[in-house]
Scaffold this active site. Sequence first.
Site, PDB file in Angstrom:
ATOM      1  N   HIS A 169       0.816  -1.204   0.000  1.00 37.25           N
ATOM      2  CA  HIS A 169       0.000   0.000   0.000  1.00 37.25           C
ATOM      3  C   HIS A 169       0.857   1.264   0.000  1.00 37.25           C
ATOM      4  O   HIS A 169       0.567   2.241  -0.663  1.00 37.25           O
ATOM      5  CB  HIS A 169      -0.900  -0.043   1.232  1.00 37.25           C
ATOM      6  CG  HIS A 169      -1.951   1.005   1.262  1.00 37.25           C
ATOM      7  ND1 HIS A 169      -3.105   0.914   0.530  1.00 37.25           N
ATOM      8  CD2 HIS A 169      -2.012   2.177   1.936  1.00 37.25           C
ATOM      9  CE1 HIS A 169      -3.841   1.976   0.757  1.00 37.25           C
ATOM     10  NE2 HIS A 169      -3.204   2.766   1.604  1.00 37.25           N
ATOM     11  N   TYR A 184       4.473   0.601  -3.053  1.00 34.11           N
ATOM     12  CA  TYR A 184       4.342   0.202  -4.456  1.00 34.11           C
ATOM     13  C   TYR A 184       5.502  -0.687  -4.881  1.00 34.11           C
ATOM     14  O   TYR A 184       6.027  -0.560  -5.970  1.00 34.11           O
ATOM     15  CB  TYR A 184       4.251   1.438  -5.360  1.00 34.11           C
ATOM     16  CG  TYR A 184       3.033   2.251  -5.087  1.00 34.11           C
ATOM     17  CD1 TYR A 184       1.827   1.895  -5.657  1.00 34.11           C
ATOM     18  CD2 TYR A 184       3.087   3.357  -4.252  1.00 34.11           C
ATOM     19  CE1 TYR A 184       0.685   2.627  -5.382  1.00 34.11           C
ATOM     20  CE2 TYR A 184       1.951   4.089  -3.978  1.00 34.11           C
ATOM     21  CZ  TYR A 184       0.757   3.720  -4.541  1.00 34.11           C
ATOM     22  OH  TYR A 184      -0.356   4.434  -4.270  1.00 34.11           O
ATOM     23  N   HIS A 212     -10.515   2.410  -1.641  1.00 33.93           N
ATOM     24  CA  HIS A 212     -10.773   2.072  -0.251  1.00 33.93           C
ATOM     25  C   HIS A 212     -11.532   0.748  -0.215  1.00 33.93           C
ATOM     26  O   HIS A 212     -12.552   0.611   0.452  1.00 33.93           O
ATOM     27  CB  HIS A 212     -11.535   3.198   0.460  1.00 33.93           C
ATOM     28  CG  HIS A 212     -10.845   3.642   1.703  1.00 33.93           C
ATOM     29  ND1 HIS A 212     -11.480   3.833   2.897  1.00 33.93           N
ATOM     30  CD2 HIS A 212      -9.531   3.904   1.925  1.00 33.93           C
ATOM     31  CE1 HIS A 212     -10.577   4.210   3.801  1.00 33.93           C
ATOM     32  NE2 HIS A 212      -9.401   4.257   3.247  1.00 33.93           N
ATOM     33  N   ASP A 240      -5.746  14.646   0.615  1.00 36.21           N
ATOM     34  CA  ASP A 240      -4.670  14.679  -0.382  1.00 36.21           C
ATOM     35  C   ASP A 240      -4.747  15.933  -1.246  1.00 36.21           C
ATOM     36  O   ASP A 240      -3.732  16.508  -1.624  1.00 36.21           O
ATOM     37  CB  ASP A 240      -4.755  13.447  -1.296  1.00 36.21           C
ATOM     38  CG  ASP A 240      -4.162  12.209  -0.632  1.00 36.21           C
ATOM     39  OD1 ASP A 240      -3.331  12.380   0.286  1.00 36.21           O
ATOM     40  OD2 ASP A 240      -4.540  11.090  -1.013  1.00 36.21           O
ATOM     41  N   GLN A 293      -8.145   9.302  11.887  1.00 39.05           N
ATOM     42  CA  GLN A 293      -8.508  10.164  10.752  1.00 39.05           C
ATOM     43  C   GLN A 293      -8.450  11.640  11.119  1.00 39.05           C
ATOM     44  O   GLN A 293      -8.326  11.995  12.289  1.00 39.05           O
ATOM     45  CB  GLN A 293      -9.939   9.819  10.324  1.00 39.05           C
ATOM     46  CG  GLN A 293     -10.057   8.448   9.691  1.00 39.05           C
ATOM     47  CD  GLN A 293      -9.547   8.429   8.278  1.00 39.05           C
ATOM     48  OE1 GLN A 293     -10.041   9.135   7.412  1.00 39.05           O
ATOM     49  NE2 GLN A 293      -8.539   7.621   8.021  1.00 39.05           N
ATOM     50  N   SER A 322      -4.106  -0.856  -5.884  1.00 38.38           N
ATOM     51  CA  SER A 322      -4.660  -1.715  -4.849  1.00 38.38           C
ATOM     52  C   SER A 322      -4.573  -3.161  -5.328  1.00 38.38           C
ATOM     53  O   SER A 322      -5.203  -3.541  -6.306  1.00 38.38           O
ATOM     54  CB  SER A 322      -6.112  -1.315  -4.585  1.00 38.38           C
ATOM     55  OG  SER A 322      -6.758  -2.288  -3.802  1.00 38.38           O
TER      56      SER A 322
END
Lengths: 241, 706
Positions: free
Chosen positions: B9, B12, B55, B77, B274, B494
């Site tokens: 995740h 990469y 997600h 982001d 979060q 993903s």
Amino acid sequence: MRIAVLRFPGSNCELDTLYVLRRVLGVDADLVWHEAFDRSGYDAVILPGGFSYGDYLRAGTIAAHSPAMGEVRSMADEGKPVIGICNGFQILTEAGLLPGALLRNEGLNFVCRWVSLRVESNKSALTWLLPKGAIIRLPIAHAEGRYVNERRAIKELWRNGQVILTYVDESGKPTPGANPNGSMDNIAGICNEWGNVVGLMPHPERGSERILSPFGSEDGLMLFESMISFKDGRDGRCGSI
Amino acid sequence: MLELMYSEHCSYKSSRPILKILPKEGPRVLVGPGYDAGIVDIGNGYVVAFKIESHNHPSAIDPYNGAATGIGGIVRDILCTNCRPVALLDSLRFGPPRKGRTKWLLKYVVKGISDYGNRIGVPTVAGEVEFDESFETNCLVNVACVGIGRKDSVVLARMDRPGDYIVLMGSSTGRDGIHGVTFASKAITAESEEERPSVQIGDPFMKKVIIEATLEAVATGFVTGLKDLGGAGLTCALSEMAFKGGTGAEVELDRVHLREEGMTPYEIMLSESQERMLFVVKPEGLEGVLEVFRRWGLPHSVIGRVTEGEEVVVRYGGEVVARLPARLLADAPIVRRRARRPRWLAKMLRIPKPKEPKDLGRALARMLSSPNIASKEPIYSQYDHEVGIRTVVKPGDGDAAVLRLLEDPRAIAVKADCNSRHCLLDPFNGHAGAAAESARNVVAVGAEPIAAVDCCNFGNPERPEVFWQFSEGIKGLSFMLRGLGIPCVGGNVSFYNEDERSGRAVNPTTVVVMLGLIEDLDWVTTMAFKEHGDEIFAIGRTYPEMGGSEYYHWIHGICGGRPPRARPERERASMAVVKEAIREGLIDAAHDCSKGGLAVALAIMALKGGLGADVDLKRVPRSGVGRLDELLFSESYARFIVSARPGAARGLKALARRHGAIVSKLGRVVDSPDLSLRFGERVVRCGIGELGRAWGESMRRYLGEL
């Protein structure tokens, strides 16, 4: 004419409303942080849409206890336009400035779409320039917009001309199919007895420019223009023109 | 910490060598892949930042919170480039709609998006929903966000000035989401339910306040770096920012505002709570920035400073608990994977053609009721798509969403696309098709496609078949983007989207989000037929390319055959004709042909306009098409249907000649409520009312509302 647009934490239509007032209508308008609101110098106040305080507890209920609401109440008593749009309408009912309550939509879901509305009364600061019976188009976007009140109180609202907008179908009839949230009597907007305190679920700021309307309409502008030229609600001069 | 940063995740590690082949350069590219979001220069001093993220794993376990926090992450982001988030798009994929699990996932994913997206005041303007057996266990939830900002005030996720303060702002740090990224890099198993604590809980109200406070804080001019805390929390944010700026950092964990007592330094560094942002602030501006946070009632703590050197030093209780070179953490090694074409593929490609149904009118009505084609109004009406007063072309009205710039009289167009069945049968051409379709969609609303971001969703890359799909897919994507001259400015990968019990992986699915620019608001075009008497034209050629088509799947129950071939030069030619025809004011409606082909495109244009159409199918430009059902439902790429006031034919033909495209007049828009498609003696005739019901009511039935 100078208009205050209140900003609570969680408001999200305040910049849109400000844009329409300043850039489309060319009137003086300020964005005012709710803790810093001083009514002197303002001729009208708008409580914009959004999710003040995340709509936690119940839509509008925390904002209704903000210190700014004391000033809002004074403006209402002075007969100045006090306009609540969507979450603003919820705040005004929670604060007791308008009668009734706004509950969860009948279908339980958030609903965002354009609706047709009939002007039921031109007593209010938002509708006094519009002919009674006129059909206008504006978008709605809410999860808690089902207007409810005691049957007797609603009768009273109708009698006093305090029901200003209803949801109607293409032909102007307030059918169940045209009712997006289950509001009693298809009610979309009401005002107080003087007509200066107004609450409505549809968003006039989203329906004030042709480019944004699937119908090429700009009906929201007429509502704002009414508010701008509304002088004083106390003696009822602006009712039934 | 190393386990986290080396998880798929974050690092990469499998995908980087493959992703390298995508085109990244272009005159408008300000920031390409590697940062939080791609940033594109749209001229006049403005930029657009956009990105897409998956997600999938959290949403498959806890659809409501999984989808909601997906939005939270992508919005951060965009925000940390100092662009105001102005639009969200969701690409959702589920199993067959009749299945109980699908109903549960669909209902709560949509609700999660609705509750979160609506509350933060960012409109959800476009997206797609696809249903296929392969997504039954592993649904795909990809969320994209688009932001607009000023070019001269873009902020990057880096710390490059030693001495600057590091400030953590937003929610307190708790134990939630620890190891979320290692969870996302595994397949879903029976035990996954027990991983529910790995799914974070979002707070949209906090996010809305963070958006406004962040934009206000950066406007002070003293913020030199900004990053959101996502996967792997503080660990990832600190090391990435230091590495990119060529600096080090020193932080004291005692200063971090915590949600619960007794958290260990390890937990604080890895928490994925979060709604947190990391600010790097010039010392002289610190007080001003903190003042903004105080006014908005946002918790914050000054946790350390940027240092010379290249080390991230972590202290707790006066002692150094970790000392790591930034490079080691952020620069993970690469794993080379084996790729092998799956053996089962050859058989799937060679299936026999199904029998043609007698009543093609009925087949068309059924096609419109397919969950993959039917109107998604019951879904998008739950999203506030109007807030921000930018949404000029709304969901369902055009091939892409159009958002005006309030800053000047121009607009941008955005759309996300992928046909995962095409990608399954032919990853190269299917992925190329996803890029082409998203570009066609922004062209159809009047835009010039200027940049793309992608979101790759695949099974376990350790399996050579999956890795083959991935590498072929990226090659196809690159082939088309290069052919169209569109850079890919960011993306997300993903893997491990597969059910461990059955070993079934999701269809290879790379969602492409295309950004288009519309220089003149008069060019904005929708898909509805406008007036009776208008002439209807087809642009581009139809081939008997039925593999992976919705027609094969929905009408005949087959998934197989050879999907359409990608032809970048044909795409370019067809797009050029539509683009210029719109600019010259020749056409008044445009729609690309994708799922369901020509017949479905014509039907939807008629339905949206409340008008009928009379079409001569013999005039459809085609090659090798021997059957009427193939002509109606082939999903060949590079095609559009447009309508125009009478008299536009000459202009369109001239454009076609100039660009080497094919244009043919098919018929006209009529005011009788019938769609009639004639082929010599054979006529396919449907009432608009019947088609409208099939198309309009189908999703409500699946959602249990009818």
